[in-house]
Design a protein around this motif. Sequence first.
Motif, mmCIF file in Angstrom:
data_model
loop_
_atom_site.group_PDB
_atom_site.id
_atom_site.type_symbol
_atom_site.label_atom_id
_atom_site.label_comp_id
_atom_site.label_asym_id
_atom_site.label_seq_id
_atom_site.Cartn_x
_atom_site.Cartn_y
_atom_site.Cartn_z
ATOM 1 N N LEU A 69 53.595 -67.764 -49.510
ATOM 2 C CA LEU A 69 53.069 -66.993 -48.379
ATOM 3 C C LEU A 69 52.130 -65.890 -48.855
ATOM 4 C CD1 LEU A 69 53.187 -66.325 -45.300
ATOM 5 C CD2 LEU A 69 55.102 -64.784 -45.844
ATOM 6 N N GLY A 70 50.939 -65.844 -48.286
ATOM 7 C CA GLY A 70 50.025 -64.744 -48.566
ATOM 8 C C GLY A 70 50.287 -63.586 -47.620
ATOM 9 N N THR A 71 50.170 -62.371 -48.131
ATOM 10 C CA THR A 71 50.473 -61.189 -47.318
ATOM 11 C C THR A 71 49.332 -60.189 -47.397
ATOM 12 O OG1 THR A 71 51.611 -60.088 -49.148
ATOM 13 C CG2 THR A 71 52.952 -61.465 -47.670
ATOM 14 N N ALA A 72 49.274 -59.361 -46.383
ATOM 15 C CA ALA A 72 48.300 -58.270 -46.312
ATOM 16 C C ALA A 72 48.872 -57.201 -45.394
ATOM 17 C CB ALA A 72 46.948 -58.769 -45.784
ATOM 18 N N PRO A 73 48.519 -55.932 -45.600
ATOM 19 C CA PRO A 73 49.059 -54.879 -44.727
ATOM 20 C C PRO A 73 48.509 -54.993 -43.311
ATOM 21 C CG PRO A 73 47.422 -53.985 -46.235
ATOM 22 C CD PRO A 73 47.669 -55.389 -46.674
ATOM 23 N N ALA A 74 49.360 -54.730 -42.346
ATOM 24 C CA ALA A 74 48.945 -54.749 -40.945
ATOM 25 C C ALA A 74 48.129 -53.499 -40.621
ATOM 26 C CB ALA A 74 50.164 -54.843 -40.031
ATOM 27 N N ASP A 75 47.247 -53.634 -39.655
ATOM 28 C CA ASP A 75 46.393 -52.520 -39.233
ATOM 29 C C ASP A 75 46.297 -52.525 -37.706
ATOM 30 O OD1 ASP A 75 44.590 -50.461 -39.047
ATOM 31 O OD2 ASP A 75 42.853 -51.626 -39.715
ATOM 32 N N PRO A 76 47.358 -52.088 -37.011
ATOM 33 C CA PRO A 76 47.343 -52.153 -35.538
ATOM 34 C C PRO A 76 46.197 -51.363 -34.905
ATOM 35 C CG PRO A 76 49.560 -51.723 -36.362
ATOM 36 C CD PRO A 76 48.634 -51.574 -37.516
ATOM 37 N N GLN A 77 45.901 -50.183 -35.438
ATOM 38 C CA GLN A 77 44.819 -49.389 -34.865
ATOM 39 C C GLN A 77 43.472 -50.057 -35.075
ATOM 40 O OE1 GLN A 77 45.100 -45.410 -36.414
ATOM 41 N NE2 GLN A 77 46.931 -44.925 -35.218
ATOM 42 N N GLY A 78 43.271 -50.646 -36.264
ATOM 43 C CA GLY A 78 42.034 -51.376 -36.498
ATOM 44 C C GLY A 78 41.911 -52.585 -35.589
ATOM 45 N N ASP A 79 43.050 -53.262 -35.336
ATOM 46 C CA ASP A 79 43.040 -54.409 -34.432
ATOM 47 C C ASP A 79 42.647 -53.983 -33.017
ATOM 48 O OD1 ASP A 79 43.862 -55.995 -36.533
ATOM 49 O OD2 ASP A 79 45.996 -55.843 -36.017
ATOM 50 N N LEU A 80 43.178 -52.837 -32.578
ATOM 51 C CA LEU A 80 42.862 -52.368 -31.232
ATOM 52 C C LEU A 80 41.392 -51.966 -31.120
ATOM 53 C CD1 LEU A 80 43.808 -51.673 -28.401
ATOM 54 C CD2 LEU A 80 44.511 -49.422 -29.229
ATOM 55 N N ALA A 81 40.866 -51.303 -32.156
ATOM 56 C CA ALA A 81 39.453 -50.926 -32.136
ATOM 57 C C ALA A 81 38.561 -52.162 -32.116
ATOM 58 C CB ALA A 81 39.132 -50.043 -33.345
ATOM 59 N N ALA A 82 38.936 -53.181 -32.907
ATOM 60 C CA ALA A 82 38.155 -54.420 -32.902
ATOM 61 C C ALA A 82 38.266 -55.134 -31.563
ATOM 62 C CB ALA A 82 38.631 -55.330 -34.038
ATOM 63 N N LEU A 83 39.432 -55.050 -30.924
ATOM 64 C CA LEU A 83 39.601 -55.666 -29.603
ATOM 65 C C LEU A 83 38.710 -54.972 -28.568
ATOM 66 C CD1 LEU A 83 41.241 -57.789 -27.995
ATOM 67 C CD2 LEU A 83 42.884 -55.954 -27.470
ATOM 68 N N GLU A 84 38.547 -53.662 -28.678
ATOM 69 C CA GLU A 84 37.662 -52.950 -27.758
ATOM 70 C C GLU A 84 36.207 -53.357 -27.970
ATOM 71 O OE1 GLU A 84 38.593 -48.911 -28.549
ATOM 72 O OE2 GLU A 84 40.362 -48.863 -27.235
ATOM 73 N N ARG A 85 35.818 -53.562 -29.240
ATOM 74 C CA ARG A 85 34.461 -54.052 -29.496
ATOM 75 C C ARG A 85 34.284 -55.461 -28.941
ATOM 76 N NH1 ARG A 85 35.548 -51.578 -34.535
ATOM 77 N NH2 ARG A 85 35.937 -53.610 -35.515
ATOM 78 N N LEU A 86 35.348 -56.258 -29.032
ATOM 79 C CA LEU A 86 35.283 -57.600 -28.462
ATOM 80 C C LEU A 86 35.156 -57.537 -26.941
ATOM 81 C CD1 LEU A 86 35.410 -60.573 -29.332
ATOM 82 C CD2 LEU A 86 37.876 -60.501 -28.903
ATOM 83 N N ALA A 87 35.799 -56.547 -26.328
ATOM 84 C CA ALA A 87 35.656 -56.374 -24.878
ATOM 85 C C ALA A 87 34.210 -56.045 -24.515
ATOM 86 C CB ALA A 87 36.604 -55.274 -24.393
ATOM 87 N N ASP A 88 33.563 -55.224 -25.338
ATOM 88 C CA ASP A 88 32.143 -54.942 -25.098
ATOM 89 C C ASP A 88 31.309 -56.212 -25.225
ATOM 90 O OD1 ASP A 88 32.816 -52.295 -24.762
ATOM 91 O OD2 ASP A 88 32.361 -51.739 -26.829
ATOM 92 N N TRP A 89 31.656 -57.063 -26.188
ATOM 93 C CA TRP A 89 30.933 -58.326 -26.349
ATOM 94 C C TRP A 89 31.092 -59.222 -25.122
ATOM 95 C CZ3 TRP A 89 32.905 -63.380 -26.783
ATOM 96 C CH2 TRP A 89 31.973 -64.335 -27.194
ATOM 97 N N CYS A 90 32.253 -59.171 -24.486
ATOM 98 C CA CYS A 90 32.489 -59.978 -23.281
ATOM 99 C C CYS A 90 31.716 -59.460 -22.078
ATOM 100 C CB CYS A 90 33.980 -60.016 -22.962
ATOM 101 S SG CYS A 90 34.944 -61.063 -24.076
ATOM 102 N N GLY A 91 31.029 -58.336 -22.225
ATOM 103 C CA GLY A 91 30.165 -57.861 -21.154
ATOM 104 C C GLY A 91 29.043 -58.827 -20.840
ATOM 105 N N ARG A 92 28.799 -59.795 -21.705
ATOM 106 C CA ARG A 92 27.807 -60.837 -21.428
ATOM 107 C C ARG A 92 28.252 -61.732 -20.278
ATOM 108 N NH1 ARG A 92 27.625 -64.764 -26.390
ATOM 109 N NH2 ARG A 92 26.894 -62.881 -27.379
#
Length: 486
Positions: A69-92
Motif C-alpha cells: 500500500l502506498g501512503t501519503a499525508p491527507a490534506d483536508p484543507q487543500g482538498d476543500l480549496a481545490a474543490l472550490e476552484r473546481l466549483a469555479d470551473w463548473c461556472g462554464r
Amino acid sequence: MRRFLSVWLPRWPTDRLKKRLSNQPLGPLALIQTTANTARLFAVNTMAARMCLAPDMTLADAMALVPALGTAPADPQGDLAALERLADWCGRYSPWVATDGADGLILDITGVPHLFGGEDAMLDKVRQGFRQMQVIARCAMADSPAAAWAWAHHDGGGVLPSRPDCLEPLKQLPVAALRIDTRLADSLNTLGLKTVGAIANLPRAPLVKRFGPQLLDRLDCLLIRREEPISPRQQPAPWRSRAHLAEPISTREAIEQMLDQLLETLCPLLEQEHLGARQLALHAYRVDGDVQTIRIGTSAPSRNPKHLARLFRNPLDGIMPGFGFETFVLEAAAADPFSAEQANLEGTHQSGSGFAQLVDRLQARLGDRAVFRYEPVQRRTPEASVVRLTPTARSREEMPDLEPRPQRLMAQPESIEMDSTGEAFTWRRIRRRIALLDGPERIRGEWAPDGMDVVSRDYFRIEDEVGRRYWVYRSQEGWFMQGMFS
C-alpha cells in the motif's frame, strides 16, 4: 420547475493527488490522518477499495491486508480549496454553483440544458469534462438538490424525471439517501424502515415525536415538498454572454476575436435596459480545469464594444492559455444607468464620453490610483482644502473666495529657518535672500473635535532675489513652507 445537477466525487482526495503525480505509476494508495495518536486511513483510491480497504481503518490493519500500500499525508484543507476552484470551473455550465460537503458540487441548471442540446447531452458534457481531468464523478439531475444528491449517491446517477414521475424511483432508495445522521439511519434500519417509501407511508406526528423534526425535513426536501436553497460561491451577474468552443484556442488573436464576439453580444443586452457597464469580468476556462479571470473597470458607464475591448488589451498579456481555452464567459458585474449624449455640432469640444474613455485607457495602463484630480473644499487649513477624486467625479463644492493661492501646495508643510533680521531664510539646506515680502494674512485653523480652535497661522508671500515666489507661514511652532507660486 427548477432543476439541479449534483456532482459526487467519491475519490476526490486521491484523484487530486493522482493529478499531481500524473507522471508516476500509482498502485493501491491511501491518505493517512492521525487522530487520537492513531494513524488511520482518510481516503483510498479505487484500487485500494477493491482490496477491501476503507476510510477510518487503522494504518496497521491496512498494511497487514495490503503490504504494498502506498501512503501519503491527507490534506483536508487543500482538498476543500481545490474543490472550490473546481466549483469555479463548473461556472462554464451554470452561474449558480456551490460546494456540497467535502466531496460534491451542486449546480442550479434551471433554464440551462437547452444551451447544450438537452439534459442528457448536458450530462454527457459534464461527465466528459471530469473524465478529461481524470476525476471520478457521478452526476445526477433532479428537481431538488436533495433528490439530485440521493440519485447520484445511491442509484448511480443520471437524469431523474420531473415530479410526479420521480416520486416512485425516489421512494425505492435506502433511508441513507435522506442524508440523515448515521445513527438515525441505523435505528430506522433496525426497525425495518429500510427505504424512503416505508417512512413516507407512516403518520408524520409519531415520526416527529420519536425521531425529531430532522427526519421529516429531509424527507420533504427529497420528495420535493419544500424548497432547499443553495448558496453559490459567486453571485451571478444578470448580464452575461458565453461561448463554448468545439476546439480549444490558445493564440492571442483567437482570444481577442472571441472577446469581440462576447462584447457584441453583451452590449446590446445592456442597451435594452438603458445601462452601461462599470465593471466587466472575463472568465476563461482551460481544458485542464483551470479558470483565469480578467477584470476591468470604467470611470463612466459604457457599452461601446471597441472601447471595452481596448481596456482588455493590456490585461490579456498576463493570461496563460496552457493547452487552450474551451469556454469563455463575459459578465457585467456592475452597471449604471447610461444617459444618452448629444454630440457637439461644432465638433470643437471633446465629448464627455470621449474624456471618460481617455481616463479608462490611462487607468488601464497606469493603474486606478495613478489617475486622479483634486477638488477644493471649504476648509481653512490649506493642506486640508483639497480632496483627491476620480477624474470624472462631479464637483461637490465651489472654490472658497480666498486670497491668491500657489499652484503647488506641499502635502505637508516643511520647516524653514528664518534669519533673525528677516532678510533671508534657509529651506532644504539652501539659503535664499528675500527681495519682496507681502503679508501677513491670518488664517485660523479648523475646529478640533473637543471644540477648541487650533493655533492660527500668519501667511506671507515672499519673492527671493532670483524671482522665485514662496508661500510661507509663521505659527507657534516656527516658520514653515506651504507652497510655491509659478
